[in-house]
Design a protein around this motif. Structure first.
Motif, PDB file in Angstrom:
ATOM      1  N   MET A 107       0.838  -1.203   0.000  1.00 56.82           N
ATOM      2  CA  MET A 107       0.000   0.000   0.000  1.00 56.82           C
ATOM      3  C   MET A 107       0.869   1.247   0.000  1.00 56.82           C
ATOM      4  SD  MET A 107      -1.528  -0.093   3.896  1.00 56.82           S
ATOM      5  CE  MET A 107      -0.440  -0.067   5.325  1.00 56.82           C
ATOM      6  N   ARG A 108       0.260   2.339  -0.454  1.00 55.16           N
ATOM      7  CA  ARG A 108       0.928   3.629  -0.449  1.00 55.16           C
ATOM      8  C   ARG A 108      -0.121   4.717  -0.410  1.00 55.16           C
ATOM      9  NH1 ARG A 108       3.090   4.848  -6.668  1.00 55.16           N
ATOM     10  NH2 ARG A 108       1.013   5.022  -7.629  1.00 55.16           N
ATOM     11  N   ILE A 109       0.307   5.933  -0.055  1.00 53.01           N
ATOM     12  CA  ILE A 109      -0.568   7.099  -0.139  1.00 53.01           C
ATOM     13  C   ILE A 109       0.063   8.094  -1.100  1.00 53.01           C
ATOM     14  CG2 ILE A 109      -1.741   6.877   2.084  1.00 53.01           C
ATOM     15  CD1 ILE A 109       0.317   8.756   3.315  1.00 53.01           C
ATOM     16  N   VAL A 110      -0.805   8.753  -1.885  1.00 53.66           N
ATOM     17  CA  VAL A 110      -0.314   9.680  -2.903  1.00 53.66           C
ATOM     18  C   VAL A 110      -1.065  11.002  -2.796  1.00 53.66           C
ATOM     19  CG1 VAL A 110       0.306   7.810  -4.478  1.00 53.66           C
ATOM     20  CG2 VAL A 110      -1.956   8.862  -4.650  1.00 53.66           C
ATOM     21  N   ASP A 111      -0.433  12.071  -3.297  1.00 52.90           N
ATOM     22  CA  ASP A 111      -1.089  13.378  -3.304  1.00 52.90           C
ATOM     23  C   ASP A 111      -1.968  13.508  -4.543  1.00 52.90           C
ATOM     24  OD1 ASP A 111       0.605  13.940  -5.438  1.00 52.90           O
ATOM     25  OD2 ASP A 111       1.959  15.207  -4.255  1.00 52.90           O
ATOM     26  N   VAL A 112      -2.543  14.681  -4.743  1.00 58.05           N
ATOM     27  CA  VAL A 112      -3.491  14.880  -5.848  1.00 58.05           C
ATOM     28  C   VAL A 112      -2.842  14.708  -7.213  1.00 58.05           C
ATOM     29  CG1 VAL A 112      -5.061  16.362  -4.549  1.00 58.05           C
ATOM     30  CG2 VAL A 112      -3.090  17.373  -5.724  1.00 58.05           C
ATOM     31  N   ASP A 113      -1.496  14.820  -7.258  1.00 60.82           N
ATOM     32  CA  ASP A 113      -0.778  14.649  -8.519  1.00 60.82           C
ATOM     33  C   ASP A 113      -0.277  13.226  -8.708  1.00 60.82           C
ATOM     34  OD1 ASP A 113      -1.047  17.382  -9.231  1.00 60.82           O
ATOM     35  OD2 ASP A 113       0.587  17.883  -7.846  1.00 60.82           O
ATOM     36  N   GLY A 114      -0.627  12.328  -7.764  1.00 61.37           N
ATOM     37  CA  GLY A 114      -0.181  10.948  -7.866  1.00 61.37           C
ATOM     38  C   GLY A 114       1.208  10.702  -7.339  1.00 61.37           C
ATOM     39  N   LYS A 115       1.810  11.696  -6.683  1.00 60.87           N
ATOM     40  CA  LYS A 115       3.154  11.541  -6.120  1.00 60.87           C
ATOM     41  C   LYS A 115       3.061  10.842  -4.775  1.00 60.87           C
ATOM     42  CE  LYS A 115       7.138  14.176  -4.462  1.00 60.87           C
ATOM     43  NZ  LYS A 115       7.688  15.545  -4.196  1.00 60.87           N
ATOM     44  N   LEU A 155      -5.283   6.594  -0.598  1.00 63.47           N
ATOM     45  CA  LEU A 155      -4.746   5.259  -0.352  1.00 63.47           C
ATOM     46  C   LEU A 155      -4.868   4.396  -1.601  1.00 63.47           C
ATOM     47  CD1 LEU A 155      -3.633   3.168   1.711  1.00 63.47           C
ATOM     48  CD2 LEU A 155      -6.025   2.610   2.225  1.00 63.47           C
ATOM     49  N   GLN A 156      -3.761   3.770  -1.995  1.00 66.87           N
ATOM     50  CA  GLN A 156      -3.738   2.848  -3.119  1.00 66.87           C
ATOM     51  C   GLN A 156      -3.119   1.525  -2.670  1.00 66.87           C
ATOM     52  OE1 GLN A 156      -1.518   4.890  -6.195  1.00 66.87           O
ATOM     53  NE2 GLN A 156      -3.260   6.186  -6.764  1.00 66.87           N
TER      54      GLN A 156
END
Length: 542
Positions: free
Chosen positions: A370-378, A390-391
């Motif tokens: 799992m990972r978390i990303v900002d609005v730009d997908g970073k 959360l992805q």
């Protein structure tokens, strides 16, 4: 150079074969729709599942075709789990809490060949039958003595026990490709049409391995497992499969999910582990509390489907000595993604610090990344106060939906969960909101879940929901909707004062609205969209 290992496909039937061979005498206990208690053993499950597989072939069910169930948790439903998937067809579990139009859509969309149903759902089946595009074979999951009259079906109604009694218990489970579909579950479809998630034999067995691990659901042959979470929704969180893998005794509650019925079953069958959503546990705790009862055998409960309030964790652990495992998952994750299981260093933490950790959804089980990303997908770093989308990815995470009408939901190979979350330095994930539920007030974010958790700590609050309501100055402000406990006299000002010192001042809701009940969806989740529709203009009208 390849390793010199046997190539054995990971098949759902391998779980049943293992249970029959190594745990043949272990009990499966079911409270039936007919009102009595049924008992048999894993050897009986395996034998009847083979008879049912022959019966399905006799009905003309072909390889890859879908066979639907509309049933409570019980031994006949479990027989279908293995007979359908094991014979090469696809088990399609229908959620009876969906609207009849949605059920009809799902049955047509899946092109179900046969529909098996518990007697409870005959009226629902009759309503659905008039809405589907073609007649199906319908089978009532009962014996001849309890067969109902069914005048609303376009075809002859078959009897489950008659159906399997007419067939041999000799059936050789086919050696399938482990990547073939084993089962199908549709999302609840609160917006738009429900979408089908198609699990494979491989993904199901891998999920079973991981979910049974000590740091996951921690199941063994010494357990007596009561799955309250329904078998019609993401396979009861994998517990029927897990029980076969480890040889645990299974106790099925049937349709009686009230506090009194569950408590009596837990005590009479000496259940050690159960699993369900918070709304079910509220009823169980209320029943036990009103009678001054204790739990003589249950030592663990798995809480998922919605955030577990700290007040519930505290009551289970301090009053009843039942450890709470907070878990998170989704239909698209088969469903287990994370479990809040302590590491060694957490055992010595002060009590309140441990409760704060237990409020998190927990660590990813092996197989889930799992990972978390900002609005730009970073990708955002772990161990900070930053929250992101959360992805997840892994061998039991969906890469698309059944039917292929929609584009793949994946983002660079990751599945977007729709949750906003933080991940601490130890890898413990905490959902701070659904992306559609987060509150933005004066340009700053407020977590509706944190507000709800504080409200639920008040001794007179039965349940609480926080939504974003439009505000003339701040764009949005949190509005707290509360169901009081019976006989409670809680006032708005008293509850708002309770927030002082527990959240930042600007997080504190501006108002409290007392409601009679919280609307729940088909899987027991709170229908915040319905409450938002009703109350989103509250601050503009008062």
């Amino acid at each position: 150079m390849n390793g010199l290992m046997m190539q054995q496909p990971l098949l759902v039937t391998s779980l049943l074969t293992h249970a029959e061979r190594h745990h043949a005498e272990q009990e499966i206990v079911s409270r039936r729709v007919e009102g009595d208690i049924h008992r048999y053993r894993y050897r009986d499950l395996a034998q009847r599942s083979r008879k049912l597989a022959n019966a399905l072939a006799g009905l003309g069910v072909m390889h890859g075709e879908r066979v639907a169930t509309l049933a409570w948790n019980g031994y006949r439903h479990m027989e279908l789990y293995f007979a359908v998937s094991g014979s090469g067809a696809v088990l399609h579990t229908l959620n009876p809490r969906l609207h009849v139009d949605q059920l009809a859509y799902i049955i047509d969309h899946a092109e179900d060949r046969v529909v098996f149903f518990d007697l409870t759902f005959l009226p629902l089946i009759e309503s659905v039958a008039s809405r589907i595009s073609s007649p199906k074979v319908f089978v009532a999951m009962t014996d001849r003595a309890n067969m109902p009259e069914a005048h609303g079906l376009p075809v002859t109604l078959l009897c489950y026990e008659d159906l399997i009694d007419g067939h041999s218990d000799q059936f050789a489970w086919p050696l399938l490709d482990e990547n073939e579909a084993s089962s199908l579950c549709y999302t609840s479809g609160t917006t738009g049409n429900p979408k089908g998630v198609l699990y494979s034999h491989r993904s199901t067995v891998l999920h079973t391995y991981a979910a049974a691990l000590p740091d996951s659901l921690n199941c063994s042959a010494r357990d007596v497992i009561l799955p309250v979470v329904p078998m019609f929704h993401v396979n009861a969180w994998g517990l029927p499969y897990i029980a076969c893998m480890v040889g645990a005794k299974l106790v099925f509650p049937g349709p009686a999910l009230d506090g009194k019925s569950l408590y009596e079953l837990i005590e009479s069958e000496q259940v050690t582990l159960s699993a369900g959503v918070p709304t079910v546990w509220q009823g169980l705790l209320r029943h036990a509390g009103e009678r001054g009862a204790t739990f003589s055998s249950m030592r663990r409960t798995i809480v998922g489907g919605a955030p577990c309030p700290t007040a519930m964790t505290t009551e289970f652990q301090e009053r009843y000595e039942v450890d709470v495992l907070h878990a998170w998952g989704m239909t698209e994750l088969s469903p287990v993604g994370t479990v809040c299981s302590f590491k060694a260093q957490h055992l010595t933490w002060p009590t309140q610090q441990r409760y704060a950790l237990q409020a998190k959804q927990g660590r990813a089980v092996f197989g889930i990344d799992m990972r978390i990303v900002d609005v730009d997908g970073k990708e955002l770093p772990w161990g900070t106060h930053e929250a992101g989308d959360l992805q997840v990815r892994g061998p039991w995470v969906a890469s698309g939906y059944f039917g292929g009408e929609e584009a793949s939901p994946l983002c660079d190979g990751w599945f977007p969960t729709g949750d906003v979350a933080k991940i601490d330095s130890d890898g413990f994930m905490q959902i701070t909101d659904r992306s559609k539920d987060v509150i933005k007030s004066g340009g700053e974010w407020i977590s509706s879940i944190d507000i709800e958790n504080v409200a639920c700590l008040h001794p007179q609050v039965a349940s609480a929901v926080c939504i974003a309501a439009r505000h003339p100055k701040w764009d949005e402000r949190p509005l707290l909707l509360v169901v009081r406990k019976p006989e409670a006299t809680l006032r708005c000002e008293e509850l708002l004062d309770f927030f002082d010192g527990r959240v930042a001042k600007w997080w504190k809701p501006d108002a409290v609205v007392f409601i009679d009940a919280v609307p729940l969806g088909a899987t027991g989740k709170v229908l915040k969209n319905r409450l938002r529709d009703q109350y989103r203009d509250y601050y503009l009208t008062v």
